[in-house]
Design an enzyme around this catalytic site. Structure first.
Site, short mmCIF file in Angstrom:
data_model
loop_
_atom_site.label_atom_id
_atom_site.label_comp_id
_atom_site.label_asym_id
_atom_site.label_seq_id
_atom_site.Cartn_x
_atom_site.Cartn_y
_atom_site.Cartn_z
CE LYS A 82 -0.58 -1.19 4.71
NZ LYS A 82 -0.97 0.53 6.05
NE ARG A 137 -7.28 0.10 11.07
CZ ARG A 137 -5.71 -0.21 11.04
NH1 ARG A 137 -4.82 0.57 10.41
NH2 ARG A 137 -5.01 -1.15 10.23
CG HIS A 151 -3.65 -4.71 12.54
ND1 HIS A 151 -2.55 -4.90 11.69
CD2 HIS A 151 -3.47 -3.13 12.02
CE1 HIS A 151 -1.83 -3.88 11.83
NE2 HIS A 151 -2.07 -3.42 12.09
NE ARG A 200 -2.82 -8.33 8.29
CZ ARG A 200 -3.74 -8.19 9.09
NH1 ARG A 200 -3.84 -9.56 9.19
NH2 ARG A 200 -3.09 -8.19 10.37
CE1 TYR A 249 9.70 32.98 1.19
CE2 TYR A 249 9.76 30.80 1.29
CZ TYR A 249 9.71 31.59 0.44
OH TYR A 249 9.34 31.96 -1.16
CB CYS A 268 12.13 26.90 0.66
SG CYS A 268 13.09 27.72 1.29
CG MET A 269 6.81 24.16 -1.99
SD MET A 269 5.59 24.67 -2.88
CE MET A 269 4.24 26.15 -2.36
CG ASP A 270 9.19 24.25 -4.33
OD1 ASP A 270 8.91 23.38 -4.47
OD2 ASP A 270 9.46 25.37 -4.71
N1 PLP Z 1 -2.17 -5.83 8.58
C1 PLP Z 1 -3.03 -4.49 8.41
C2 PLP Z 1 -4.38 -4.43 8.70
C3 PLP Z 1 -2.39 -3.31 7.72
O1 PLP Z 1 -2.88 -2.36 8.70
C4 PLP Z 1 -1.01 -3.31 7.96
C5 PLP Z 1 -0.34 -1.28 7.48
O2 PLP Z 1 -0.82 -1.09 8.44
C6 PLP Z 1 0.05 -4.36 7.70
C7 PLP Z 1 -0.88 -5.23 8.02
C8 PLP Z 1 1.07 -3.77 7.63
O3 PLP Z 1 2.34 -3.98 8.74
P1 PLP Z 1 3.37 -3.30 8.38
O4 PLP Z 1 3.85 -2.50 8.00
O5 PLP Z 1 3.78 -2.52 10.28
O6 PLP Z 1 3.99 -4.86 8.56
#
Ligand code: PLP
Length: 369
Positions: free
Chosen positions: A40, A137, A167, A220, A265, A311-313
């Protein structure tokens, strides 16, 4: 967004490091436990497609993303593996998910009932039920709701009950009391589950690194793949995590400031003596935060202070001596035996390395080595 390819600022991504971080964890997993790589937020800033390719080679058999569009990006790039969207997708998109064989996270029976009206007759949607055991969550909160939902799924051919998961909020802490509370709630849920779906998963990086015994049959795996310790500095990883991301640039302007002259700035920095100063082509629009005034970068192994406001850039640094325009500068990474880690940047900003890594914007060119 426009990518800055005509300036010397770049994120350098070490593909071998990512491979190592995934393969090393994969080798520790019990036989039959799968590793889904979490890609992600553009692979935590490292590039979703490039990371997915490396993960595939290193033994990942599936992917997790946060939102449907990230899953579609992977499908468009040709990835055929299972993909789980970890966040709640609005049920109106259930048919798109089913058409692309993308698995949905579900936290209520109402979601399923709405999606059932949207799914075409010839589509089946794979779902993973999220259980809220203490993260607060998303997910079912009571075993009775879970029981009713599993029964509903049993009666609906439109859905494939593919997975169940939770989680942890504190798997990265030395104090395991809260983690154990969540385990107890998880067990209470499991007692009412009449049959186990294909995937039973509870582990993010921290859980798999430090609580592997409860891994289930899939993990995960996120931040550790990028070489970042999920606990920050609290716990030691069971193998060496190799940071994959560096940030480098070159000086585009060098000058000597006379004593008493101010910089940037707000004129918040004033030279205490005649000083050599370089300007770097990077700023907060690249995700290099304004809060980093007073932090440092590396020039030829020397730590050089960031003077005046970012700064921005552009930003300015104080040099120990004159350097020519074009001299390399390391903002994150190693230089002549010295190092600035994402953890160092995060500590200075009062945040975590996750936020720094995925905060680098698309304007920064990514170079893969
Ligand atoms: N599983 C869930 C539901 C998550 O939201 C995340 C990341 O936020 C992960 C797994 C992966 O977590 P991490 O990057 O700490 O391994």
């Amino acid at each position: 967004m426009t990518i800055g390819i005509h300036r010397p600022t770049q994120l350098v991504i070490d593909q071998a490091a990512i491979y190592h971080n995934i393969a090393a964890e994969k080798a520790r997993l019990k036989p039959g436990v799968e590793l889904f790589q979490v890609v992600k937020a553009n692979g935590y800033g490292h590039g979703i497609i490039q990371v997915a390719r490396i993960a595939e080679k290193a033994g990942a058999t599936g992917f997790c993303v946060a939102i449907l569009d990230e899953a579609l990006t992977l499908r468009e790039a040709g990835f055929m593996q299972p993909i789980l969207v970890l966040g709640i997708t609005e049920p109106q998109y259930a048919d798109i998910m089913a058409a692309h064989h993308i698995s949905a996270t579900v936290g209520s029976i109402d979601w399923l009932k709405t999606a059932a009206n949207i799914l075409s007759a010839d589509h089946q949607l794979a779902v993973h039920l999220a259980l809220d055991t203490g993260m607060g969550r998303i997910g079912f909160q009571h075993p009775a709701e879970l029981r009713a939902t599993v029964q509903y799924l049993d009666e609906q051919a439109q859905f494939n009950f593919e997975g169940i998961f939770t989680h942890f909020a504190k798997a990265d802490a030395a104090d395991t009391a809260y983690f154990e509370q969540q385990i107890d709630r998880w067990k209470a849920f499991m007692e009412v589950l009449p049959k186990r779906p294909k995937y039973v998963h509870v582990s993010n990086s921290a859980t798999s690194l430090w609580h592997a015994a409860c891994n289930g049959n899939m993990i995960r795996y996120g931040v550790a793949a990028y070489g970042l310790n999920p606990s920050g500095t609290e716990l030691t990883a069971p193998f060496t995590l190799k940071p994959a991301m560096s940030l480098t640039t070159k000086m585009v302007y060098v000058k000597q400031l006379p004593k008493g002259y101010s910089v940037s700035y707000g004129a918040t920095y004033t030279a205490q003596q005649d000083e050599w100063v370089a300007t770097l082509p990077i700023g907060y629009a690249d995700g290099y935060e304004r809060r980093l005034q007073g932090f440092h970068v590396l020039v030829n192994g020397d730590f050089c202070e960031i003077i005046g406001r970012v700064c921005m850039d552009q930003l300015m640094i104080r040099l120990p001596r004159q350097y020519p325009v074009g001299t390399p500068v390391t903002l994150v990474g190693e230089d002549h035996g010295q190092q600035i880690s994402l953890q160092d940047v995060a500590d200075y900003c009062g945040t975590i390395h996750y936020e720094i890594a995925c905060g680098f914007t698309q304007r920064l060119k990514r170079t893969y080595i």
